[in-house]
Design a protein around this motif. Structure first.
Motif, PDB file in Angstrom:
ATOM      1  N   VAL A  80       0.849  -1.190   0.000  1.00  0.00           N
ATOM      2  CA  VAL A  80       0.000   0.000   0.000  1.00  0.00           C
ATOM      3  C   VAL A  80       0.885   1.240   0.000  1.00  0.00           C
ATOM      4  O   VAL A  80       1.773   1.380   0.847  1.00  0.00           O
ATOM      5  CB  VAL A  80      -0.935   0.026   1.226  1.00  0.00           C
ATOM      6  N   GLN A  81       0.641   2.124  -0.960  1.00  0.00           N
ATOM      7  CA  GLN A  81       1.293   3.424  -0.989  1.00  0.00           C
ATOM      8  C   GLN A  81       0.360   4.432  -0.311  1.00  0.00           C
ATOM      9  O   GLN A  81      -0.718   4.725  -0.812  1.00  0.00           O
ATOM     10  CB  GLN A  81       1.593   3.853  -2.425  1.00  0.00           C
ATOM     11  N   ALA A 213      -0.907  13.343  -3.839  1.00  0.00           N
ATOM     12  CA  ALA A 213       0.359  13.710  -4.482  1.00  0.00           C
ATOM     13  C   ALA A 213       0.930  12.517  -5.239  1.00  0.00           C
ATOM     14  O   ALA A 213       0.583  11.354  -4.978  1.00  0.00           O
ATOM     15  CB  ALA A 213       1.351  14.201  -3.432  1.00  0.00           C
ATOM     16  N   ASP A 214       1.822  12.781  -6.199  1.00  0.00           N
ATOM     17  CA  ASP A 214       2.412  11.708  -6.998  1.00  0.00           C
ATOM     18  C   ASP A 214       3.276  10.777  -6.146  1.00  0.00           C
ATOM     19  O   ASP A 214       3.315   9.565  -6.368  1.00  0.00           O
ATOM     20  CB  ASP A 214       3.252  12.295  -8.134  1.00  0.00           C
ATOM     21  N   THR A 215       3.988  11.358  -5.177  1.00  0.00           N
ATOM     22  CA  THR A 215       4.881  10.558  -4.326  1.00  0.00           C
ATOM     23  C   THR A 215       4.158  10.158  -3.047  1.00  0.00           C
ATOM     24  O   THR A 215       3.606  11.014  -2.355  1.00  0.00           O
ATOM     25  CB  THR A 215       6.141  11.364  -3.962  1.00  0.00           C
ATOM     26  N   PRO A 216       4.135   8.879  -2.713  1.00  0.00           N
ATOM     27  CA  PRO A 216       3.473   8.465  -1.468  1.00  0.00           C
ATOM     28  C   PRO A 216       4.241   8.958  -0.250  1.00  0.00           C
ATOM     29  O   PRO A 216       5.462   9.137  -0.290  1.00  0.00           O
ATOM     30  CB  PRO A 216       3.473   6.943  -1.551  1.00  0.00           C
ATOM     31  N   MET A 217       3.527   9.136   0.832  1.00  0.00           N
ATOM     32  CA  MET A 217       4.166   9.561   2.073  1.00  0.00           C
ATOM     33  C   MET A 217       5.001   8.429   2.663  1.00  0.00           C
ATOM     34  O   MET A 217       6.063   8.653   3.240  1.00  0.00           O
ATOM     35  CB  MET A 217       3.099  10.025   3.066  1.00  0.00           C
ATOM     36  N   VAL A 218       4.522   7.198   2.536  1.00  0.00           N
ATOM     37  CA  VAL A 218       5.247   6.014   2.970  1.00  0.00           C
ATOM     38  C   VAL A 218       4.614   4.813   2.270  1.00  0.00           C
ATOM     39  O   VAL A 218       3.446   4.859   1.871  1.00  0.00           O
ATOM     40  CB  VAL A 218       5.186   5.844   4.516  1.00  0.00           C
TER      41      VAL A 218
END
Length: 386
Positions: A80-81, A213-218
């Protein structure tokens, strides 16, 4: 003609010198028999060196597993992203990188104050809409009463009814806006959707995050249970399908490099629905409980898929089988301690045991070491070690 005595003496002296040089050239490890052979002693005596020392084993019948071996890759059971569904100031991170988090555990807290204010505003708007809808309903009932007495026109009654319905719809919309505002407020608390282990933290406290956002937080990987993916040649597919028809969850074990003595056991969980055109292989997945967390995503492992068992087959140590121009053969030790070169048809290799399909019966002795000194009919002496 009489021979010259001096010439004979010179000839004998020369022969002695040549023999001395030849014997001196022998390596220090050479035996006396080697020296005698060079000097011509014992020439023409067959078997002068005696029986050849060999190691031997007895062929036996066993029940062996039918196995397919491959190299596999460990994959997370679920990945999971984690992304924010609302934007705002990141107030707190509730975990450390690499930490195991249970399902529902808090991960991030986004500043909730703007969303709390929006919720209060929606609640006030809903209360106002509810009052307006109630008043419009009262006006509609009054209009209906006097319309029956022909005091107002049909047009005025329809107008009152339309206003009441519009105000009622506005009240429903205001209530829905409250639910949406509450949902956005809940999104300020980001919780783990699965049991898993957290990866690299991409955003830290104090930063402003964007929604989706394009980048996952974790990224969180679920490693209990876990998958091992591997591929086998398409020629193996019929045998696998036949085995799955008997046992849908076929046993699978994997070994990790450096831990070969501690295999991990699991079951086959997935057979792909297509064969790769590029490689001619089919992909399979095995599932492992992984309570000890020895398997880690991305790890390469050796996979053994067991399709069933073959009963009462003849086996010998694999080192007994030799390869010649005409195929596989073994040296069989006869009762008179001489050897016979016998062609065999071999089957699968299971551990150190080679299955012999044809050419050998159970209980026969075969040579397992010392083949290089043998030829058909040679006499041997069985040793415990060479």
């Amino acid at each position: 003609m009489m021979a010259n005595p001096g010439w004979k003496q010179a000839t004998r002296l020369t022969a002695c010198v040549v023999m001395s040089i030849a014997l001196a050239a022998l390596p220090s490890g050479c035996t006396k028999e080697s020296a005698r052979a060079l000097s011509g002693q014992g020439a023409g005596k067959k078997g002068a060196s005696g029986p050849q020392p060999v190691l031997a084993a007895v062929s036996e019948r066993k029940d062996i597993p039918i196995e397919i071996r491959a190299v596999g890759t460990v994959e997370a059971y679920s990945t999971v992203q984690v992304k924010a569904q609302v934007g705002g100031l990141l107030m707190r991170v509730h975990f450390k990188e690499g930490q195991h988090v249970p399902k529902g555990a808090p991960l991030f807290s986004i500043d909730p104050r703007p969303f709390q204010a929006a919720l209060h505003e929606r609640e006030a708007q809903a209360a106002s809409a509810k009052v307006e809808a109630s008043n419009a309903e009262v006006e509609l009932q009054r209009a209906a009463s006097i319309f029956k007495k022909n005091i107002i026109s049909r047009e005025e009654y329809d107008r009152a009814r339309t206003t009441a319905e519009s105000k009622a719809a506005a009240a429903v919309a205001a209530a829905a806006a409250i639910e949406n505002a509450r949902l956005l407020l809940e999104y300020c608390e980001i919780r783990s959707p699965i049991d898993g282990r957290t990866g690299n933290l991409e955003v830290h406290e104090g930063n402003v995050v964007k929604a989706n956002a394009d980048t996952p937080m974790v990224t969180i990987n679920q490693v209990e249970p876990i998958y091992v993916t591997f591929a086998v040649p398409e020629i193996q597919m019929p045998a696998i399908r036949r085995a799955m028809a008997q046992t849908p969850r076929l046993p699978v074990r994997v070994t990790i490099t450096g831990e070969e003595d501690e295999p991990v056991s699991g079951t086959l969980a997935f057979l792909d629905n297509a064969i790769s055109r590029e490689t001619g292989t089919i992909r399979l997945k095995a599932e492992f409980e992984n309570h000890e967390r020895r398997l880690w995503p991305g790890l390469f492992v050796n996979v053994t898929l067991t399709l069933g068992r073959r009963e009462n087959v003849v086996t010998i140590p694999s080192q007994a089988v030799q390869i010649g121009q005409d195929g596989s053969y073994v040296y069989v030790i006869r009762n008179d301690q001489t050897v016979e070169s016998r062609p065999v048809v071999t089957g699968p290799l299971v551990g150190n045991d080679m299955v012999v399909e044809q050419g050998l019966a159970a209980g026969e002795r075969v040579v397992t070491d010392g083949h290089l000194r043998l030829s058909p009919g040679a006499k041997v002496e069985i040793k415990k070690s060479l």
